[in-house]
Design an enzyme around this catalytic site. Structure first.
Site, PDB file in Angstrom:
ATOM      1  N   TYR A 134       0.790  -1.222   0.000  1.00 36.49           N
ATOM      2  CA  TYR A 134       0.000   0.000   0.000  1.00 36.49           C
ATOM      3  C   TYR A 134       0.826   1.277   0.000  1.00 36.49           C
ATOM      4  CZ  TYR A 134      -4.332  -2.574   0.540  1.00 36.49           C
ATOM      5  OH  TYR A 134      -5.408  -3.382   0.327  1.00 36.49           O
TER       6      TYR A 134
ATOM      7  N   HIS B 205     -21.244   5.531   4.154  1.00 35.62           N
ATOM      8  CA  HIS B 205     -20.613   4.637   3.185  1.00 35.62           C
ATOM      9  C   HIS B 205     -21.326   4.805   1.843  1.00 35.62           C
ATOM     10  CE1 HIS B 205     -19.258   1.006   1.244  1.00 35.62           C
ATOM     11  NE2 HIS B 205     -18.496   0.690   2.285  1.00 35.62           N
TER      12      HIS B 205
ATOM     13  N   GLU C 143     -14.427  -1.794  10.247  1.00 34.61           N
ATOM     14  CA  GLU C 143     -15.627  -1.036   9.857  1.00 34.61           C
ATOM     15  C   GLU C 143     -16.845  -1.484  10.662  1.00 34.61           C
ATOM     16  OE1 GLU C 143     -16.398   0.405   5.612  1.00 34.61           O
ATOM     17  OE2 GLU C 143     -17.661  -1.383   5.754  1.00 34.61           O
TER      18      GLU C 143
HETATM   19  C1  LIG Z   1     -12.970   3.551   2.255  1.00 31.55           C
HETATM   20  C2  LIG Z   1     -13.364   2.599   3.306  1.00 31.55           C
HETATM   21  O1  LIG Z   1     -14.349   2.787   3.956  1.00 31.55           O
HETATM   22  N1  LIG Z   1     -12.545   1.538   3.503  1.00 31.55           N
HETATM   23  C3  LIG Z   1     -12.819   0.533   4.504  1.00 31.55           C
HETATM   24  C4  LIG Z   1     -13.060  -0.815   3.852  1.00 31.55           C
HETATM   25  O2  LIG Z   1     -11.900  -1.196   3.179  1.00 31.55           O
HETATM   26  P1  LIG Z   1     -11.135  -1.260   1.708  1.00 31.55           P
HETATM   27  O3  LIG Z   1     -11.693  -2.285   0.848  1.00 31.55           O
HETATM   28  O4  LIG Z   1     -10.936   0.087   1.232  1.00 31.55           O
HETATM   29  O5  LIG Z   1      -9.713  -1.918   2.261  1.00 31.55           O
HETATM   30  P2  LIG Z   1      -8.232  -1.571   1.947  1.00 31.55           P
HETATM   31  O6  LIG Z   1      -7.690  -2.615   1.082  1.00 31.55           O
HETATM   32  O7  LIG Z   1      -8.132  -0.156   1.539  1.00 31.55           O
HETATM   33  O8  LIG Z   1      -7.592  -1.754   3.394  1.00 31.55           O
HETATM   34  C5  LIG Z   1      -7.856  -0.825   4.398  1.00 31.55           C
HETATM   35  C6  LIG Z   1      -6.632   0.060   4.692  1.00 31.55           C
HETATM   36  O9  LIG Z   1      -5.708  -0.673   5.500  1.00 31.55           O
HETATM   37  C7  LIG Z   1      -4.372  -0.369   5.073  1.00 31.55           C
HETATM   38  N2  LIG Z   1      -3.769  -1.581   4.497  1.00 31.55           N
HETATM   39  C8  LIG Z   1      -4.539  -2.695   4.247  1.00 31.55           C
HETATM   40  C9  LIG Z   1      -3.934  -3.858   3.762  1.00 31.55           C
HETATM   41  C10 LIG Z   1      -2.562  -3.863   3.509  1.00 31.55           C
HETATM   42  O10 LIG Z   1      -1.973  -4.865   3.073  1.00 31.55           O
HETATM   43  N3  LIG Z   1      -1.830  -2.740   3.769  1.00 31.55           N
HETATM   44  C11 LIG Z   1      -2.410  -1.594   4.242  1.00 31.55           C
HETATM   45  O11 LIG Z   1      -1.742  -0.590   4.459  1.00 31.55           O
HETATM   46  C12 LIG Z   1      -4.461   0.754   4.034  1.00 31.55           C
HETATM   47  O12 LIG Z   1      -4.439   2.004   4.671  1.00 31.55           O
HETATM   48  C13 LIG Z   1      -5.838   0.493   3.443  1.00 31.55           C
HETATM   49  O13 LIG Z   1      -6.365   1.676   2.811  1.00 31.55           O
HETATM   50  O14 LIG Z   1     -13.257  -1.854   4.847  1.00 31.55           O
HETATM   51  C14 LIG Z   1     -12.095  -2.062   5.671  1.00 31.55           C
HETATM   52  C15 LIG Z   1     -12.407  -3.209   6.601  1.00 31.55           C
HETATM   53  O15 LIG Z   1     -12.731  -4.347   5.859  1.00 31.55           O
HETATM   54  C16 LIG Z   1     -11.762  -0.774   6.405  1.00 31.55           C
HETATM   55  O16 LIG Z   1     -12.782  -0.455   7.315  1.00 31.55           O
HETATM   56  C17 LIG Z   1     -11.595   0.372   5.411  1.00 31.55           C
HETATM   57  O17 LIG Z   1     -11.358   1.598   6.113  1.00 31.55           O
END
Ligand SMILES: CC(=O)N[C@H]1[C@@H](OP(=O)(O)OP(=O)(O)OC[C@H]2O[C@@H](n3ccc(=O)[nH]c3=O)[C@H](O)[C@@H]2O)O[C@H](CO)[C@H](O)[C@@H]1O
Ligand SMILES: [Mn+2]
Length: 311
Positions: free
Chosen positions: A83, A190, A260
Site C-alpha cells: 500500500y 458509506h 468497519e
Molecule cells: C474507504 C473505506 O471505507 N474503507 C474501509 C473498507 O476497506 P477497503 O476495501 O478500502 O480496504 P483496503 O484494502 O483499503 O484496506 C484498508 C486500509 O488498511 C491499510 N492496508 C490494508 C492492507 C494492507 O496490506 N496494507 C495496508 O496498508 C491501508 O491504509 C488500506 O487503505 O473496509 C475495511 C475493513 O474491511 C476498512 O474499514 C476500510 O477503512
C-alpha cells in the site's frame, strides 16, 4: 505481509489550525456500491490478498455474497499488496485539497519508513512517519489501525494536535475537504449504503460478536475509511473498537467487515456530532457520478492488484 499504509489525517482545530494526517500499516478497504451490485463488486475487490483477482458473482443475495467473500479470503495469499505505492498520490492530492491554508501534520503509519516518498509540502504542513509492526493478514493490518491510533493518541497526538482525521491510504482527494468536516466526532456515510434501509446494512449480525447490531437498530452505515474528531473522542473510539476486537478474537470470532463493523457499532451507541455525505468517501469507477453528488471529494484509487502485489 508487510508494507502497509493506512492513513489517518489528524487535524488541528480551527483555533490553532493544525492538521494531521497519519497512515497506518496497511490500509483499509473501501468500496462502495448499491445493493448487491455493490456487494458483488466488493466481493471481487475483496481483500485482494493473494492470487484472487476476480470472482464472478451472479444473482446472489447479500449474505450469499458475504459467504463467497469469505471463501475468497480463505484462498492462499501468495503475493503481498504494498500500500505504500498509494502514499505519493494521497499526499500530493491532500496538498491540493485537504485543509488548504491550515496547519497539517500527516501521520503515516508504516512498516516501511524508507519507502515513504518525498512530497513537497506547503507552509505549515509536515509529515511524521510512525514505524509500526506489520501483520500477515490484511484484515489484521486494517483492524490494528484502531490500536495504533489509540496508542499514539494517548502518547503523542493529544499533545500535538486538536483534531484527527483517519483515512484509508488507497484514496485520493479530488475536491475541497476543509474545516467543514470538523466536529467532536464525525463519521461518513458509506457510498454503497447511503440510500439503503437499515436492514440492508452489512452490520455484523452474529450476536456472539461485540460488533453485533440487531436488524431493528442502526442509524447509518458508516465507511471505515474516513472518520475523525477531537483527539480525545477519536482516542475513546479507537480504544473501544480495539478492545472489542481483542475480546472477539479471544472468543474466536472476527466481525464481518473488520474495523468497519466495530466502528459502526461504536457510532450507533456514541452518536457522532456530524455525519458527512458520501462525497467524502466515493468510488467513481464503481458508482459513477450520480447527480445528487455535487462534488467528489475523496475517492478510491483503482487498484491494480497484480501490479501492487508484484512490485
Ligand atoms: C474507504 C473505506 O471505507 N474503507 C474501509 C473498507 O476497506 P477497503 O476495501 O478500502 O480496504 P483496503 O484494502 O483499503 O484496506 C484498508 C486500509 O488498511 C491499510 N492496508 C490494508 C492492507 C494492507 O496490506 N496494507 C495496508 O496498508 C491501508 O491504509 C488500506 O487503505 O473496509 C475495511 C475493513 O474491511 C476498512 O474499514 C476500510 O477503512
Ligand atoms: Mn481502502
Amino acid at each position: 505481509m508487510c508494507n502497509c499504509i493506512p492513513c489517518c489525517c489528524f487535524l488541528g482545530n480551527p483555533k490553532c489550525y493544525s492538521l494531521h494526517l497519519g497512515i497506518l500499516p496497511f490500509t483499509v478497504l473501501l468500496l462502495v456500491f448499491f445493493g448487491y451490485g455493490f456487494l458483488s463488486h466488493r466481493s471481487q475487490e475483496l481483500r485482494d490478498p493473494g492470487a484472487v483477482t476476480s470472482v464472478a458473482v451472479g444473482e446472489l443475495d447479500v449474505w450469499e455474497v458475504v459467504a463467497l467473500s469469505r471463501m475468497v479470503y480463505a484462498q492462499p495469499k501468495v503475493l503481498t499488496p504494498r500500500y505504500v505505492v498509494f502514499l505519493k498520490l494521497f499526499l500530493e492530492t491532500a496538498e491540493q485539497h485537504f485543509m488548504v491554508g491550515h496547519k497539517v501534520i500527516y501521520y503515516v503509519f508504516t512498516d516501511r519508513p524508507a519507502e515513504v516518498p518525498q512530497v513537497p509540502l506547503g507552509a505549515g504542513r509536515k509529515l511524521a512517519v510512525l514505524t509500526v509492526r506489520n501483520y500477515s493478514r490484511w484484515q489484521d493490518v486494517s483492524m490494528h489501525r484502531m490500536e495504533m491510533i489509540s496508542h499514539f493518541s494517548e502518547r503523542r497526538f493529544l499533545h500535538e494536535v486538536d483534531y484527527l482525521v483517519c483515512a484509508d491510504v488507497d484514496m485520493k482527494f479530488r475536491d475541497h475537504v476543509g474545516v467543514e468536516i470538523l466536529s467532536a466526532l464525525f463519521g461518513t456515510l458509506h457510498p454503497g449504503f447511503y440510500r439503503s434501509s437499515r436492514e440492508a446494512f452489512t452490520y455484523e449480525r452474529r450476536p456472539k460478536s461485540r460488533a453485533y447490531i440487531p436488524r431493528d437498530e442502526g442509524d447509518f452505515y458508516y465507511a471505515g475509511g474516513f472518520f475523525g474528531g477531537s483527539v480525545v473522542e477519536v482516542y475513546h473510539l479507537t480504544k473501544a473498537c480495539h478492545q472489542a476486537m481483542v475480546e472477539d478474537k479471544a472468543n474466536g470470532i472476527e466481525a464481518v467487515w473488520h474495523d468497519e463493523s466495530y466502528l459502526n457499532k461504536y457510532l450507533l451507541y456514541h452518536k457522532p456530532t456530524k455525519v458527512l455525505s458520501p462525497e467524502y468517501v466515493w468510488d467513481q469507477k464503481l458508482l459513477g457520478w450520480p447527480s445528487v453528488m455535487r462534488k467528489l471529494r475523496y475517492v478510491a484509487v483503482p487498484k491494480n492488484h497484480q501490479a501492487i502485489r508484484n512490485r
